[in-house]
Design a protein around this motif. Structure first.
Motif, PDB file in Angstrom:
ATOM      1  N   VAL A  14     -10.047 -55.269   8.380  1.00 30.09           N
ATOM      2  CA  VAL A  14     -10.948 -54.933   9.496  1.00 30.09           C
ATOM      3  C   VAL A  14     -10.739 -53.475   9.901  1.00 30.09           C
ATOM      4  CG1 VAL A  14     -11.499 -55.417  11.917  1.00 30.09           C
ATOM      5  CG2 VAL A  14     -11.085 -57.308  10.351  1.00 30.09           C
ATOM      6  N   TRP A  15      -9.484 -53.088  10.107  1.00 31.33           N
ATOM      7  CA  TRP A  15      -9.183 -51.722  10.548  1.00 31.33           C
ATOM      8  C   TRP A  15      -9.543 -50.693   9.485  1.00 31.33           C
ATOM      9  CZ3 TRP A  15      -8.259 -49.891  15.272  1.00 31.33           C
ATOM     10  CH2 TRP A  15      -7.852 -50.786  16.255  1.00 31.33           C
ATOM     11  N   VAL A  17     -11.774 -50.885   6.999  1.00 26.57           N
ATOM     12  CA  VAL A  17     -13.239 -50.711   6.827  1.00 26.57           C
ATOM     13  C   VAL A  17     -13.805 -49.868   7.969  1.00 26.57           C
ATOM     14  CG1 VAL A  17     -15.467 -51.898   6.753  1.00 26.57           C
ATOM     15  CG2 VAL A  17     -13.545 -52.804   5.450  1.00 26.57           C
ATOM     16  N   PHE A  18     -13.448 -50.195   9.205  1.00 28.75           N
ATOM     17  CA  PHE A  18     -13.952 -49.411  10.347  1.00 28.75           C
ATOM     18  C   PHE A  18     -13.460 -47.960  10.270  1.00 28.75           C
ATOM     19  CE2 PHE A  18     -14.683 -53.342  13.172  1.00 28.75           C
ATOM     20  CZ  PHE A  18     -16.048 -53.252  13.008  1.00 28.75           C
ATOM     21  N   TYR A  21     -15.273 -45.994   7.542  1.00 28.85           N
ATOM     22  CA  TYR A  21     -16.669 -45.725   7.926  1.00 28.85           C
ATOM     23  C   TYR A  21     -16.711 -44.581   8.943  1.00 28.85           C
ATOM     24  CZ  TYR A  21     -21.492 -46.195   9.266  1.00 28.85           C
ATOM     25  OH  TYR A  21     -22.818 -45.917   9.514  1.00 28.85           O
ATOM     26  N   GLN A  22     -15.770 -44.612   9.885  1.00 30.13           N
ATOM     27  CA  GLN A  22     -15.710 -43.539  10.890  1.00 30.13           C
ATOM     28  C   GLN A  22     -15.413 -42.187  10.224  1.00 30.13           C
ATOM     29  OE1 GLN A  22     -16.161 -43.869  14.532  1.00 30.13           O
ATOM     30  NE2 GLN A  22     -16.443 -41.724  14.004  1.00 30.13           N
ATOM     31  N   LEU A  25     -18.542 -40.988   8.542  1.00 29.48           N
ATOM     32  CA  LEU A  25     -19.482 -40.418   9.535  1.00 29.48           C
ATOM     33  C   LEU A  25     -19.043 -39.013   9.940  1.00 29.48           C
ATOM     34  CD1 LEU A  25     -20.365 -43.303  12.056  1.00 29.48           C
ATOM     35  CD2 LEU A  25     -21.867 -42.228  10.404  1.00 29.48           C
ATOM     36  N   SER A  26     -17.740 -38.853  10.216  1.00 30.92           N
ATOM     37  CA  SER A  26     -17.234 -37.542  10.643  1.00 30.92           C
ATOM     38  C   SER A  26     -17.462 -36.491   9.556  1.00 30.92           C
ATOM     39  CB  SER A  26     -15.744 -37.623  10.953  1.00 30.92           C
ATOM     40  OG  SER A  26     -15.543 -38.572  11.946  1.00 30.92           O
ATOM     41  N   ARG A  28     -19.817 -36.489   7.258  1.00 32.91           N
ATOM     42  CA  ARG A  28     -21.248 -36.160   7.196  1.00 32.91           C
ATOM     43  C   ARG A  28     -21.655 -35.274   8.371  1.00 32.91           C
ATOM     44  NH1 ARG A  28     -24.130 -41.827   6.015  1.00 32.91           N
ATOM     45  NH2 ARG A  28     -22.168 -42.742   6.708  1.00 32.91           N
ATOM     46  N   PHE A  29     -21.061 -35.522   9.550  1.00 29.20           N
ATOM     47  CA  PHE A  29     -21.339 -34.676  10.725  1.00 29.20           C
ATOM     48  C   PHE A  29     -20.883 -33.251  10.458  1.00 29.20           C
ATOM     49  CE2 PHE A  29     -21.948 -38.251  13.818  1.00 29.20           C
ATOM     50  CZ  PHE A  29     -23.044 -37.727  14.475  1.00 29.20           C
TER      51      PHE A  29
ATOM     52  N   ARG B   4     -18.206 -39.122  23.399  1.00 28.95           N
ATOM     53  CA  ARG B   4     -18.043 -39.800  22.116  1.00 28.95           C
ATOM     54  C   ARG B   4     -16.577 -40.197  21.885  1.00 28.95           C
ATOM     55  NH1 ARG B   4     -18.043 -36.986  16.751  1.00 28.95           N
ATOM     56  NH2 ARG B   4     -17.906 -38.701  15.319  1.00 28.95           N
ATOM     57  N   VAL B  84     -21.718 -52.524   7.218  1.00 30.06           N
ATOM     58  CA  VAL B  84     -20.259 -52.384   7.409  1.00 30.06           C
ATOM     59  C   VAL B  84     -19.686 -53.699   7.967  1.00 30.06           C
ATOM     60  CG1 VAL B  84     -18.488 -51.189   8.771  1.00 30.06           C
ATOM     61  CG2 VAL B  84     -20.278 -49.876   7.662  1.00 30.06           C
ATOM     62  N   ILE B  88     -17.055 -56.525   6.277  1.00 32.63           N
ATOM     63  CA  ILE B  88     -15.848 -57.093   6.909  1.00 32.63           C
ATOM     64  C   ILE B  88     -15.890 -58.624   6.830  1.00 32.63           C
ATOM     65  CG2 ILE B  88     -14.666 -57.407   9.134  1.00 32.63           C
ATOM     66  CD1 ILE B  88     -15.314 -54.498   9.740  1.00 32.63           C
ATOM     67  N   LEU B 201     -20.377 -47.050  16.660  1.00 31.97           N
ATOM     68  CA  LEU B 201     -20.732 -46.572  15.319  1.00 31.97           C
ATOM     69  C   LEU B 201     -22.246 -46.418  15.171  1.00 31.97           C
ATOM     70  CD1 LEU B 201     -18.308 -48.691  13.096  1.00 31.97           C
ATOM     71  CD2 LEU B 201     -18.103 -46.285  13.676  1.00 31.97           C
ATOM     72  N   LEU B 208     -26.352 -38.855  13.918  1.00 33.91           N
ATOM     73  CA  LEU B 208     -26.255 -38.187  12.610  1.00 33.91           C
ATOM     74  C   LEU B 208     -27.638 -38.053  11.975  1.00 33.91           C
ATOM     75  CD1 LEU B 208     -24.124 -37.301  10.301  1.00 33.91           C
ATOM     76  CD2 LEU B 208     -24.701 -39.490   9.320  1.00 33.91           C
ATOM     77  N   LEU B 211     -29.703 -35.449  13.815  1.00 34.73           N
ATOM     78  CA  LEU B 211     -29.244 -34.101  13.460  1.00 34.73           C
ATOM     79  C   LEU B 211     -29.744 -33.714  12.065  1.00 34.73           C
ATOM     80  CD1 LEU B 211     -27.479 -31.688  14.341  1.00 34.73           C
ATOM     81  CD2 LEU B 211     -25.545 -32.806  13.264  1.00 34.73           C
ATOM     82  N   ARG B 212     -29.692 -34.657  11.146  1.00 27.07           N
ATOM     83  CA  ARG B 212     -30.145 -34.396   9.773  1.00 27.07           C
ATOM     84  C   ARG B 212     -31.638 -34.027   9.771  1.00 27.07           C
ATOM     85  NH1 ARG B 212     -28.431 -38.992   5.936  1.00 27.07           N
ATOM     86  NH2 ARG B 212     -26.429 -37.950   5.950  1.00 27.07           N
TER      87      ARG B 212
END
Lengths: 49, 238
Positions: A14-15, A17-18, A21-22, A25-26, A28-29, B4, B84, B88, B201, B208, B211-212
């Motif tokens: 669980v941890w 995967v999250f 993903y985070q 995202l970071s 890509r930002f 955030r 996502v 899980i 998320l 995101l 912004l894109r």
């Protein structure tokens, strides 16, 4: 503590995967923020004389 | 500290509290023992997935009706975060199934429809990555997003009609459904934590995509300005 290994594996999953993903995202930002910076420089160069 | 980071810290804290409750406060189940505690995050991830896919299909319908880009961003945010949560659920399920059933996986209706759902939303994201043009991408993915969502009700009803390897639903599952009150409270806490993570998320993914889109617009403006400048210079030379 019977079957604890399955619980531990699920808990980690669980941890992980999250977390990944985070991180994705970071990443890509930050790519987009770099692109914005590049565009700002280009805009400065292309400003009409 | 920005909003955030603050919201991320709050949901991470909630996840830690929920984890503590699932490990130490929830009562032990007599036959499966510790493996049963997977239930708290397994069920919560499915609920979060359903919420995210509902958000996604809302975005898809709204985009096709209004053609406003923001609904496309909602559609993709819901689909990706839902995927996502689905991942899980698909990882924690076999980890619970092995000690409970003696097998990691079986092709029963609930597991099969869920795996198909995972594949459908993966296809949705792959499809988006293959279309360059913004309008076309939004239109195609909205249609495909609605098609993919058709599997969600099938997943929901798959263990409600007929016998399956997967247990009958604990909630809204008929007169024999239900859990111990302490287990119920811990599950609610875990639900709040996982849905909270999903919401953070989802909002990030929406930002995101916005912004894109803005970067894309800015690029085309700069490119057209450069072209104008080049043609003006060429005309002046002539």
């Amino acid at each position: 503590m019977k079957n604890f290994q399955y619980l531990l594996a699920a808990w980690i999953a669980v941890w992980v995967v999250f977390f990944f993903y985070q991180v994705s995202l970071s990443r890509r930002f930050s790519q987009l923020f770099d692109e914005v910076k590049r565009l700002k420089e280009r805009l400065k160069d292309s400003t009409p004389d | 500290m920005n909003r955030r980071v603050a919201s991320s810290l709050i949901v991470a804290g909630l996840m830690c509290i929920a984890g503590y409750a699932a490990l130490f406060i929830a009562p032990d189940e007599r036959t499966m023992h510790d493996a049963q505690r997977i239930f708290y995050f397994h069920v919560s991830s499915w609920v979060a997935m359903f919420v995210a896919f509902f958000v996604s299909v809302f975005g898809c319908f709204a985009y096709l009706t209004t053609r406003s880009q923001r609904y496309d961003w909602i559609g993709v945010a819901g689909a990706e975060v839902g995927l996502v949560c689905c991942t899980i659920g698909l990882i924690t399920g076999p980890l619970w199934g092995k000690p409970a059933w003696g097998i990691w996986w079986t092709w029963d209706p609930r597991l099969t429809t869920t795996f198909v759902l995972w594949l459908l939303y993966l296809a949705y994201l792959l499809l988006r990555s293959m279309v360059e043009e913004t309008e076309k991408r939004a239109r195609i993915s909205a249609v495909f997003g609605i098609f993919a969502f058709l599997d969600v009700p099938l997943v929901y009803v798959s263990n409600r009609f007929g016998r399956t390897q997967h247990p009958a639903p604990v909630f809204f599952g008929g007169p024999n459904a239900g859990v111990d009150p302490t287990m119920g409270k811990v599950l609610l806490l875990c639900l709040a934590a996982v849905v909270g993570v999903m919401t953070v998320l989802l909002l990030d993914r929406y930002r995101l995509e916005r912004l894109r889109y803005e970067v894309g617009l800015l690029t085309s403006v700069i490119e057209s300005r450069d072209l104008d400048k080049q043609s003006r210079t060429a005309r002046e030379r002539v």
